[in-house]
Design an enzyme around this catalytic site. Structure first.
Site, mmCIF file in Angstrom:
data_model
loop_
_atom_site.group_PDB
_atom_site.id
_atom_site.type_symbol
_atom_site.label_atom_id
_atom_site.label_comp_id
_atom_site.label_asym_id
_atom_site.label_seq_id
_atom_site.Cartn_x
_atom_site.Cartn_y
_atom_site.Cartn_z
ATOM 1 N N HIS A 12 0.985 -1.282 -0.119
ATOM 2 C CA HIS A 12 0.093 -0.056 -0.080
ATOM 3 C C HIS A 12 0.893 1.501 0.012
ATOM 4 O O HIS A 12 0.405 2.292 0.509
ATOM 5 C CB HIS A 12 -0.884 -0.134 1.046
ATOM 6 N N HIS A 59 -2.834 4.352 9.830
ATOM 7 C CA HIS A 59 -1.405 4.838 9.868
ATOM 8 C C HIS A 59 -1.808 6.036 10.737
ATOM 9 O O HIS A 59 -1.379 7.248 10.200
ATOM 10 C CB HIS A 59 -0.428 4.990 8.840
ATOM 11 N N HIS A 196 10.063 -3.580 4.587
ATOM 12 C CA HIS A 196 10.671 -2.058 4.799
ATOM 13 C C HIS A 196 10.731 -1.680 6.236
ATOM 14 O O HIS A 196 9.890 -2.196 7.078
ATOM 15 C CB HIS A 196 9.444 -1.222 3.836
ATOM 16 N N GLU A 243 3.272 -5.459 8.801
ATOM 17 C CA GLU A 243 2.086 -5.354 7.816
ATOM 18 C C GLU A 243 1.740 -6.433 7.390
ATOM 19 O O GLU A 243 0.596 -6.692 7.057
ATOM 20 C CB GLU A 243 2.310 -3.993 6.963
HETATM 21 C C1 DHB Z 1 6.165 4.130 2.971
HETATM 22 C C2 DHB Z 1 5.554 2.551 3.262
HETATM 23 C C3 DHB Z 1 4.460 2.357 3.984
HETATM 24 O O1 DHB Z 1 3.785 1.266 4.263
HETATM 25 C C4 DHB Z 1 3.703 3.497 4.591
HETATM 26 O O2 DHB Z 1 2.680 3.374 5.371
HETATM 27 C C5 DHB Z 1 4.340 4.889 4.742
HETATM 28 C C6 DHB Z 1 5.380 4.990 3.841
HETATM 29 C C7 DHB Z 1 7.179 4.201 2.205
HETATM 30 O O3 DHB Z 1 7.920 3.432 1.494
HETATM 31 O O4 DHB Z 1 7.524 5.446 1.903
HETATM 32 FE FE FE Z 2 2.199 1.214 5.759
#
Ligand code: DHB
Ligand code: FE
Length: 283
Positions: A12, A59, A196, A243
């Site tokens: 997402h 978020h 991430h 996530e």
């Molecule tokens: C990013 C990824 C995410 O899942 C999020 O909620 C906010 C930012 C990103 O890669 O920048």
């Molecule tokens: Fe996210």
């Protein structure tokens, strides 16, 4: 009766939504990320769902630190887009299916999963970006092609639910959908991830080998995938890789055996590995 026909796993990354909203998806940076969604958009048109049961995370948009439900089921008639930082995206209001939401709430809670019932809820990029990925650009004053029942999962503050709990909840959601008396094509989305980390020493961490094994397990060995520990997500996929527990709700709702009709993996988009899979659920 309602039929659960397919599951979709999908990242997402908010910048994907921004790239679409700003019309810059043809830029070289974005082309390989979006190429992998071309099949998906055509497939969505060919298999148009009536309702998507969309598992996502908030978020700090609908909820702040004062209240963090582990599982919050949307039971509203509509959900307005809102977002942190960039502001609400210019996408249509998300329309709910209140009768199906009520049925799922009753079935799943009496099945002993204690959901929080949300009669009002705003939705952020966690929900709107997967919709945009799968349906393409849709004007703000138009409608999304289908209704949505959202399920919001806490992956923001420790402790999030385990993969196993998410997988078992998916099975309860399946029982609810199977016992709904209206003839509906329902799909389930599990969203977020993949690897991430957005903060601290390991910011920028991406683990493509691990992510690809996770996609393999989604298709072939969902029970083993559901047993992955929080420690492994943290160590191997960074602090935000957690996530991915939301994908287990989607996979738990599907049959043991599914047909993988599409997969896409691309790094990076913003700070994140983009992962996407489409699993058809045959009778
Ligand atoms: C990013 C990824 C995410 O899942 C999020 O909620 C906010 C930012 C990103 O890669 O920048
Ligand atoms: Fe996210």
């Amino acid at each position: 009766m309602a039929r659960l026909t397919a599951g979709v796993g999908c990242s997402h990354v908010p910048a994907i939504g921004i790239a679409m909203d700003q019309g810059i998806t043809e830029q070289p940076y974005w082309v390989p990320a979006f190429e992998g969604f071309e099949f998906s958009r055509k497939w969505m048109k060919d298999n148009k769902p009536d309702v998507i049961f969309l598992v996502y995370n908030d978020h700090c948009t609908a909820f702040d630190a004062s209240c963090i439900p582990t599982f919050a089921l949307g039971c509203a008639a509509e959900y307005h887009p809102a977002d942190e930082g960039w502001g609400p995206r210019p996408v249509p209001v998300v329309k709910g299916h209140q009768r199906l939401s009520s049925h799922i709430a009753q079935s799943v809670i009496l099945d002993e999963f204690d959901l929080t019932i949300m009669n009002e809820m705003e939705v952020d990029h966690g929900l709107t970006v997967p919709m945009s990925i799968m349906f393409g650009e849709i004007a703000q004053d138009d409608d999304w092609p289908c209704l949505v029942v959202p399920l919001c999962v806490n992956v923001v503050q420790y402790p999030p639910p385990t993969g196993n709990r998410c997988f078992q909840l998916g099975k309860a959601i399946r029982r609810a959908i199977d016992s709904y008396d209206e003839d509906l094509n329902v799909m389930i989305f599990g969203t977020g991830g993949m690897s991430h980390q957005l903060q601290a020493e390991r910011a920028g961490l991406i683990n493509a080998d691990w992510d690809k094994r996770f996609l393999d397990m989604m298709t072939e060995d969902p029970i083993a995938a559901s047993q992955i520990t929080h420690e492994e997500y943290l160590r191997e996929t960074g602090s935000e890789g957690i996530e991915m527990v939301m994908w287990h709700v989607m996979r738990g709702a599907l049959n043991d055996k599914v047909t993988e009709v599409h997969r896409h993996y691309h790094v990076p988009a913003s700070n994140t590995a983009v992962g996407h899979i489409i699993l058809e659920n045959h009778e």
